[in-house]
Design a protein around this motif. Sequence first.
Motif, short mmCIF file in Angstrom:
data_model
loop_
_atom_site.label_atom_id
_atom_site.label_comp_id
_atom_site.label_asym_id
_atom_site.label_seq_id
_atom_site.Cartn_x
_atom_site.Cartn_y
_atom_site.Cartn_z
N ASN A 162 0.81 -1.22 0.00
CA ASN A 162 0.00 0.00 0.00
C ASN A 162 0.84 1.26 0.00
O ASN A 162 0.37 2.32 0.40
N ALA A 163 2.11 1.17 -0.43
CA ALA A 163 2.97 2.35 -0.37
C ALA A 163 3.23 2.92 -1.76
O ALA A 163 4.21 3.62 -1.97
N GLY A 164 2.33 2.66 -2.71
CA GLY A 164 2.56 3.13 -4.07
C GLY A 164 3.42 2.12 -4.82
O GLY A 164 4.16 1.36 -4.20
N VAL A 180 2.53 -7.73 6.08
CA VAL A 180 3.23 -8.49 5.04
C VAL A 180 3.09 -7.85 3.67
O VAL A 180 3.77 -8.25 2.73
N GLY A 181 2.20 -6.84 3.53
CA GLY A 181 1.90 -6.28 2.21
C GLY A 181 3.13 -5.93 1.41
O GLY A 181 3.28 -6.35 0.27
N ASN A 182 4.05 -5.18 2.02
CA ASN A 182 5.21 -4.77 1.26
C ASN A 182 6.27 -5.85 1.15
O ASN A 182 7.19 -5.74 0.33
N ASN A 183 6.16 -6.93 1.95
CA ASN A 183 7.02 -8.10 1.69
C ASN A 183 6.60 -8.74 0.38
O ASN A 183 7.43 -9.20 -0.40
N TYR A 184 5.29 -8.79 0.16
CA TYR A 184 4.80 -9.31 -1.12
C TYR A 184 5.36 -8.47 -2.27
O TYR A 184 5.76 -9.01 -3.30
N PHE B 210 2.41 11.20 -1.45
CA PHE B 210 1.62 10.21 -0.73
C PHE B 210 2.38 9.65 0.47
O PHE B 210 3.53 9.24 0.35
N ASN B 211 1.74 9.66 1.63
CA ASN B 211 2.41 9.17 2.83
C ASN B 211 1.45 8.44 3.76
O ASN B 211 1.49 8.61 4.97
#
Lengths: 652, 308
Positions: A162-164, A180-184, B210-211
């Motif tokens: 969810n960080a772009g 885990v989102g950004n591990n994916y 975006f943050n």
Amino acid sequence: MSFDAIFAPLSEPMVFGTFIGIVVASLAVVIGLTYFKKWGWLYSEWLTTVDHKRIGVMYIFVAIIMLFRGGVDALLMRAQTAIPENGLLNSAHYNEIFTTHGLLMILFVAMPFVIGLMNVAVPLQIGARDVAFPRLNLLSFWLTVAGAILINVSFIFGGSPNAGWTGYFPLSGPEYNPGVGNNYYAWSIQISGFGTLMTGINFITTIMKMRAPGMTLMKMPMFTWSILITSLIITCAFPVITVTMAMMTLDRQFGTKFFAMSDGGMDMLYANLFWVWGHPEVYIVILPAFGIFSEVIATFSRKNLFGYGSMVAAMVVISTLAFLVWAHHFYTMGHGVLTNGVFSITTMLIAVPTGVKIFNWLLTMRHGKISFTTPMLYALGFIPIFTIGGVTGVMLAMASADYQYHNTLFLVAHFHYVLIPGTVFALFAGYHYWWPLIWGFRLNEKLGKAAFWVMAISFNVAFFPMFILGLDGYARRMYTYSAATGYGPLSMVSFIGALGLAVSFILVAYNIYYSFRYAKREGSDPWDARSLEWCVHTPAPNYNFAVIPTVTRLDEFWFAKKEGRDLQAGKIEDIHMPNNSQSAFWQGIAMTAWGFFFVWAEWIPAAIFLVITLAFMLYRSFQKDDGYHIHVAEIEETERRYDENGGLRGAK
Amino acid sequence: MRKKVLILPIVMAFMALVLSGCEPLMVFDAKGPNARTLSTTILISIATMVIILLAVYIILAVVLVKYRASKLPADYEPPFEEGNRKLEFVWTAIPIVIVAFLSVVTIWSLEKVENPQTEDYANTEPLVIYASSSEWKWHFSYPEQNIETVNYVNIPTDRPIEFRLYSYGMMTSFWVPQLAGQKYAMSDMTTTIHLAADEAGEYFGRNSLFNGPGFEAQQFEVQAMEQAKFDEWTQDVKSTEPELTEQKFNELLNAAHVGRESFSSTHLSFSPAPASHHDMMNAESYNKSKADQTGNGKLNIHRHTDSH
């Protein structure tokens, strides 16, 4: 890993509904395959094939499925922002959606589609029977699928990144994104990136070593040239993202501080590394598009490509500049006038070779005889729309002005104006153009043209308003806005355009069904084309060329047709072919599992699957597999059957 | 048929103008010298680009009208054309000239907006304001006046303002479209953006980078007022508002969103700004700045907050 954490996203009704949809669709596929007893066929003819054409088809199949997933993301985003203070999505959900939209469209739509088309066309264009490393090619495909699976399961199991799509630190770091989102994100890019890097090496080798006799570099079709340069960029750029994603994983899962805010870490370093890969990546998806348009425009103008030499030179210059412009993605990071000035100039310079290409295409059409086929319509739509993307690119390149465009919808409009008429139109042009090579018939032209018109018009309706909204202060990635901003009406226009784009993609998909059902089989070379891939029978036999043609000039096939020469005349000999590979498929599965357990920091299963992966590689290292031969009698029989069915080579 | 695509952008632009009610777009509605420089730069680039677009569109239209198969005799066979050195030279040279021109415009405007001596007010001493972001808020510290505000910033008109930007946590981008462009605010380095307002008024400002979940709401208001009014306001804040204690500041840092607040002292004494780019290049000053910052409030991070 607790079950609560794994299935947390399912508490969201929309995610749950999609999950049920996926389960039902998968069940339908499984039941269908079982009922029609097609499992064996699927496994031996497709999943384990090393035939470059079939691998290409599988790449494109994956790309189209992902296009629909990424397209649904896009529709949800436009629907959410169509009216002020809309409550369709909450901020957390919206953030996941725009992140996966970007990631999917670039890495799992544009990339596999490009690689699919290059698999289909490049070996045929250079008169080869397969790529240099057919088995590695299959492994590349399965690693791309592994990455696609990881990013797609994320929204059900544990939550999406969810960080772009840029995944900037510190937002994507462990402090702000502990799930885990950004591990994916890291593992999906990492594993598919291995595959892409191997594809790059594979195609450099193929093009350098396997061209037909007489085909010197400057007699290669322009698409092959574009793929050679693209492969070189891939080979230089992808190691950077491999290292960056490894550092991200170390930061996120092992407590290192490369990009942390404390202990000497530097978040700005991530942005630099990301774009050192990310900008060349843009050219990885646009240069093949230029190659496709060159083929299509020459073919349907019935004329050779104007300024062949300068076309090649332009691509070489673009590929070099691609590595010298990364800092233009963050002019606003506080560089001085000198740094920003230098990067502005290198960036604007890219317009020069790109302009050369545009004018060469225009002059190819001059004195030509233009027929408006579906692929040609995409090429003709590309020129006026892409030029808007190009000139706004020059505007964005001016660092000072970028202080106003940066992070706004103006930027979003710009890169869609480059990527959709550039890459997407080219991919559809190539897909319609080369379709008969694989299937022996053309896609329906009426439906194809209708889809083009709906797409071209809807695209402008969807994205032109964003230029204006951006100049009116609309920052990108906002999940909503207040009515007082006045962004409502134009956002609604944009949503309507997005709906139109959805319709056009459905038309493209429907055309597959329609044409399989109703299209008539045709002989070879239905477009009356110019390059070597059209001198084979269609659908192309697994060995491609019964006799490898000899080349004396560019567009050899075109001149051979005029002179009534058969390029494949000669003595047929036994053909050496590679065997199918089961281990490439299973290694892909093992690496998907490895990535999945690594994402969840489940070290024991992750280690097991890593060992299995290494075992496959070890097995391959010592495997003696000499392939097999197709014997003369069999080839002659195949060729005779084509001739009887009217599939005369090059006759039209 | 082809013309549809060609005229589409023009129709769209017209539609957009109608829809936006003919009010000037924010970026072109500049109220200070630096924003005006940027707006001029953008207009110059648009004008240049329109020429290029027209050239391409005209050639395309002519070629498509003249050389379509349906207009040509059935036996027409296109000639073989290798290329044309002269033409190829022309369309390489002209873009180079255009790029050179735009490069000059870029450097000229960069020099202007990055210059601490803001145009039109070169002889006036700039007012320094530290703007720092934390989660989805903005803190504005006035070292000269020794006051601090949250989520709004008042500035005097006709005086250059030097904003020094940094962040407690995530990277953000400080943007006031009508007065200046934008610059990143980061946790380990101070960046600077210069602006000045010619007219009194209220201007929209926000974080554009975006943050996370509360991003949309991270806005602030810039109120430009005459120097006398500004002085009156600072006096008012000094006499009526509470002091900003370290504890209070940490509370602010730890909140996801807060409304407007004012204080009669700044956080700079107990939580100074990080090093500037210049200082970062020097190990000694860099280490000192890092050591100073260790006292900074530890952030309580809001991971899954849905804004509003």
